[in-house]
Design a protein around this motif. Structure first.
Motif, PDB file in Angstrom:
ATOM      1  N   GLY A 121       0.830  -1.195   0.000  1.00  0.00           N
ATOM      2  CA  GLY A 121       0.000   0.000   0.000  1.00  0.00           C
ATOM      3  C   GLY A 121       0.863   1.243   0.000  1.00  0.00           C
ATOM      4  N   GLY A 122       0.252   2.358   0.369  1.00  0.00           N
ATOM      5  CA  GLY A 122       0.976   3.614   0.375  1.00  0.00           C
ATOM      6  C   GLY A 122       1.092   4.266  -0.979  1.00  0.00           C
ATOM      7  N   PHE A 123       0.331   3.786  -1.959  1.00  0.00           N
ATOM      8  CA  PHE A 123       0.424   4.328  -3.318  1.00  0.00           C
ATOM      9  C   PHE A 123      -0.008   5.789  -3.373  1.00  0.00           C
ATOM     10  N   ASP A 124      -0.903   6.181  -2.462  1.00  0.00           N
ATOM     11  CA  ASP A 124      -1.387   7.559  -2.490  1.00  0.00           C
ATOM     12  C   ASP A 124      -0.257   8.544  -2.205  1.00  0.00           C
ATOM     13  N   VAL A 125       0.483   8.316  -1.120  1.00  0.00           N
ATOM     14  CA  VAL A 125       1.551   9.252  -0.766  1.00  0.00           C
ATOM     15  C   VAL A 125       2.727   9.146  -1.743  1.00  0.00           C
ATOM     16  N   LEU A 126       3.012   7.944  -2.226  1.00  0.00           N
ATOM     17  CA  LEU A 126       4.134   7.778  -3.154  1.00  0.00           C
ATOM     18  C   LEU A 126       3.819   8.394  -4.516  1.00  0.00           C
ATOM     19  N   ALA A 127       2.591   8.256  -4.966  1.00  0.00           N
ATOM     20  CA  ALA A 127       2.191   8.885  -6.225  1.00  0.00           C
ATOM     21  C   ALA A 127       2.221  10.401  -6.096  1.00  0.00           C
ATOM     22  N   ALA A 129       4.141  12.113  -4.049  1.00  0.00           N
ATOM     23  CA  ALA A 129       5.547  12.508  -3.991  1.00  0.00           C
ATOM     24  C   ALA A 129       6.173  12.488  -5.376  1.00  0.00           C
ATOM     25  N   THR A 130       5.769  11.535  -6.196  1.00  0.00           N
ATOM     26  CA  THR A 130       6.281  11.478  -7.566  1.00  0.00           C
ATOM     27  C   THR A 130       5.812  12.674  -8.371  1.00  0.00           C
ATOM     28  N   ARG A 131       4.558  13.020  -8.202  1.00  0.00           N
ATOM     29  CA  ARG A 131       4.014  14.169  -8.935  1.00  0.00           C
ATOM     30  C   ARG A 131       4.717  15.456  -8.527  1.00  0.00           C
ATOM     31  N   ALA A 132       5.158  15.525  -7.278  1.00  0.00           N
ATOM     32  CA  ALA A 132       5.847  16.717  -6.788  1.00  0.00           C
ATOM     33  C   ALA A 132       7.220  16.885  -7.426  1.00  0.00           C
ATOM     34  N   GLY A 133       7.789  15.792  -7.895  1.00  0.00           N
ATOM     35  CA  GLY A 133       9.094  15.850  -8.548  1.00  0.00           C
ATOM     36  C   GLY A 133       9.849  14.548  -8.383  1.00  0.00           C
ATOM     37  N   SER A 134      10.231  13.937  -9.501  1.00  0.00           N
ATOM     38  CA  SER A 134      10.844  12.610  -9.449  1.00  0.00           C
ATOM     39  C   SER A 134      12.308  12.591  -9.870  1.00  0.00           C
ATOM     40  N   ARG A 135      12.842  13.732 -10.289  1.00  0.00           N
ATOM     41  CA  ARG A 135      14.197  13.720 -10.856  1.00  0.00           C
ATOM     42  C   ARG A 135      15.225  13.182  -9.864  1.00  0.00           C
ATOM     43  N   ASP A 136      15.152  13.586  -8.602  1.00  0.00           N
ATOM     44  CA  ASP A 136      16.124  13.160  -7.608  1.00  0.00           C
ATOM     45  C   ASP A 136      15.560  12.101  -6.663  1.00  0.00           C
ATOM     46  N   ALA A 137      14.487  11.450  -7.067  1.00  0.00           N
ATOM     47  CA  ALA A 137      13.840  10.470  -6.202  1.00  0.00           C
ATOM     48  C   ALA A 137      14.448   9.081  -6.370  1.00  0.00           C
ATOM     49  N   VAL A 182       5.589  -4.257 -10.046  1.00  0.00           N
ATOM     50  CA  VAL A 182       5.191  -3.635 -11.299  1.00  0.00           C
ATOM     51  C   VAL A 182       4.144  -2.553 -11.051  1.00  0.00           C
ATOM     52  N   ALA A 183       3.122  -2.874 -10.248  1.00  0.00           N
ATOM     53  CA  ALA A 183       2.091  -1.877  -9.950  1.00  0.00           C
ATOM     54  C   ALA A 183       2.700  -0.657  -9.268  1.00  0.00           C
ATOM     55  N   LEU A 184       3.606  -0.892  -8.333  1.00  0.00           N
ATOM     56  CA  LEU A 184       4.274   0.208  -7.639  1.00  0.00           C
ATOM     57  C   LEU A 184       5.065   1.069  -8.612  1.00  0.00           C
ATOM     58  N   ALA A 185       5.795   0.425  -9.501  1.00  0.00           N
ATOM     59  CA  ALA A 185       6.607   1.156 -10.473  1.00  0.00           C
ATOM     60  C   ALA A 185       5.739   1.992 -11.411  1.00  0.00           C
ATOM     61  N   LEU A 186       4.636   1.415 -11.878  1.00  0.00           N
ATOM     62  CA  LEU A 186       3.770   2.137 -12.808  1.00  0.00           C
ATOM     63  C   LEU A 186       3.056   3.303 -12.130  1.00  0.00           C
ATOM     64  N   ALA A 187       2.891   3.221 -10.816  1.00  0.00           N
ATOM     65  CA  ALA A 187       2.254   4.316 -10.085  1.00  0.00           C
ATOM     66  C   ALA A 187       3.233   5.414  -9.718  1.00  0.00           C
ATOM     67  N   THR A 188       4.551   5.145  -9.882  1.00  0.00           N
ATOM     68  CA  THR A 188       5.540   6.114  -9.405  1.00  0.00           C
ATOM     69  C   THR A 188       6.589   6.425 -10.470  1.00  0.00           C
ATOM     70  N   LEU A 189       7.770   5.827 -10.343  1.00  0.00           N
ATOM     71  CA  LEU A 189       8.916   6.241 -11.160  1.00  0.00           C
ATOM     72  C   LEU A 189       9.070   5.492 -12.478  1.00  0.00           C
ATOM     73  N   GLY A 190       8.294   4.448 -12.681  1.00  0.00           N
ATOM     74  CA  GLY A 190       8.416   3.682 -13.914  1.00  0.00           C
ATOM     75  C   GLY A 190       9.179   2.390 -13.712  1.00  0.00           C
ATOM     76  N   GLU A 214      12.914   8.036  -1.123  1.00  0.00           N
ATOM     77  CA  GLU A 214      13.701   9.186  -0.701  1.00  0.00           C
ATOM     78  C   GLU A 214      13.735  10.202  -1.832  1.00  0.00           C
ATOM     79  N   SER A 215      13.423  11.447  -1.514  1.00  0.00           N
ATOM     80  CA  SER A 215      13.474  12.555  -2.471  1.00  0.00           C
ATOM     81  C   SER A 215      13.568  13.844  -1.675  1.00  0.00           C
ATOM     82  N   PRO A 216      13.779  14.990  -2.342  1.00  0.00           N
ATOM     83  CA  PRO A 216      13.801  16.259  -1.607  1.00  0.00           C
ATOM     84  C   PRO A 216      12.518  16.525  -0.830  1.00  0.00           C
TER      85      PRO A 216
END
Length: 274
Positions: A121-127, A129-137, A182-190, A214-216
């Motif tokens: 779980g936790g896809f809501d907060v991780l998604a 966080a990804t939307r906020a910026g994934s370059r340094d995540a 796979v589901a986690l990756a598709l919801a976040t960083l790929g 981990e990200s800024p």
């Protein structure tokens, strides 16, 4: 969850076809037959013994299809279901790791592809966080399972890391036990940026998942310890089928938490979270 259908408006039950009657599929089938999910009814069950005519009729009659079979079944079902304008819940989401998979055959269809969050779980907060910026995540998913659940026949006397790589590589190496990655990756960083670590533990009495972000924006560590479905030979967490059931319950009201959805080709970009 906010109800999207006004009170007093009569709703037709959501017609569901389940493909596969293994550990996940049978639990979903039993829950629907028992009437555990309001405004959702089971209309058909398909297995590898179903004929082409039976399959076509069941897909035509369904509003949504639950694939709880194999990667091979998912590969065949996806275009057939989405082109009919129907939604499909894909449990064998390792199919999206295949670079040769022809996503164009279903991405232009009117139906949606929904991935249950499964054993984690936790896809809501991780998604978010990804939307906020994934370059340094950075995102790592560690899975600890019994050796037999990973197809390891060697007798181990201590836990051993048997895989470290991307979510895509994990799905290709362990196609039956990497669906959550796979589901986690598709919801976040790929698929190619999420790191997956697989550990075989001969003393494991359950399946353990640790998700580290981990990200800024912040640092998060989520841990899940799941009972094993006894019908799955140690491969599947018992919660997985109930994750699918929760998606179906949410769909009868309007999509809610518990699913990753996409009607777009699955590649380096993220699908939309629903």
């Amino acid at each position: 969850m906010r109800q999207l259908v006004p009170e007093g408006v009569e709703r037709r039950p959501l017609a569901v076809c389940v493909v596969g009657a293994g550990a996940i599929g049978q639990t979903v089938i039993d829950a629907l037959r028992d009437g555990s999910v309001r405004d959702v009814r089971l209309t058909a069950v398909l297995t590898s013994r179903s004929s082409a005519e039976e399959t076509a009729a069941a897909l035509d009659a369904a509003d949504i299809v639950v694939e709880a079979a194999t990667v091979d079944a998912a590969r065949t079902l996806l275009p057939a279901v989405v082109k009919r304008g129907k939604d499909i819940v894909v449990c064998s989401c390792g199919v999206f790791a295949e670079r040769g998979f022809d996503v164009e055959s279903f991405s232009s269809g009117p139906g949606r592809v929904l991935l249950p969050t499964g054993a984690i779980g936790g896809f809501d907060v991780l998604a978010a966080a990804t939307r906020a910026g994934s370059r340094d995540a950075r995102l790592t998913h560690t899975t600890i399972k019994r050796p037999g659940a990973l197809g390891i026949e060697e007798c181990l006397d201590a836990e051993r890391t048997v895989f470290r790589g991307s979510a895509r590589e994990a799905a290709l190496t362990f196609p039956r036990t990497s669906n959550s990655s796979v589901a986690l990756a598709l919801a976040t960083l790929g698929l190619d940026r999420v790191e997956v670590v697989v550990i075989a533990d001969p003393a494991a009495a359950s399946t353990r998942h640790v998700v580290e972000w981990e990200s800024p924006l912040g640092r998060y560590e989520l841990t899940f310890e799941n009972a094993i479905d006894p019908a799955s030979s140690g491969r599947t967490s018992a919660i997985t089928a109930w994750s699918v059931i929760e998606v179906l319950a949410a769909l009868s009201l309007g999509i809610g938490p518990g699913a990753v959805g996409s009607a777009l080709p699955v590649g380096s970009s993220r699908p939309e979270k629903l």
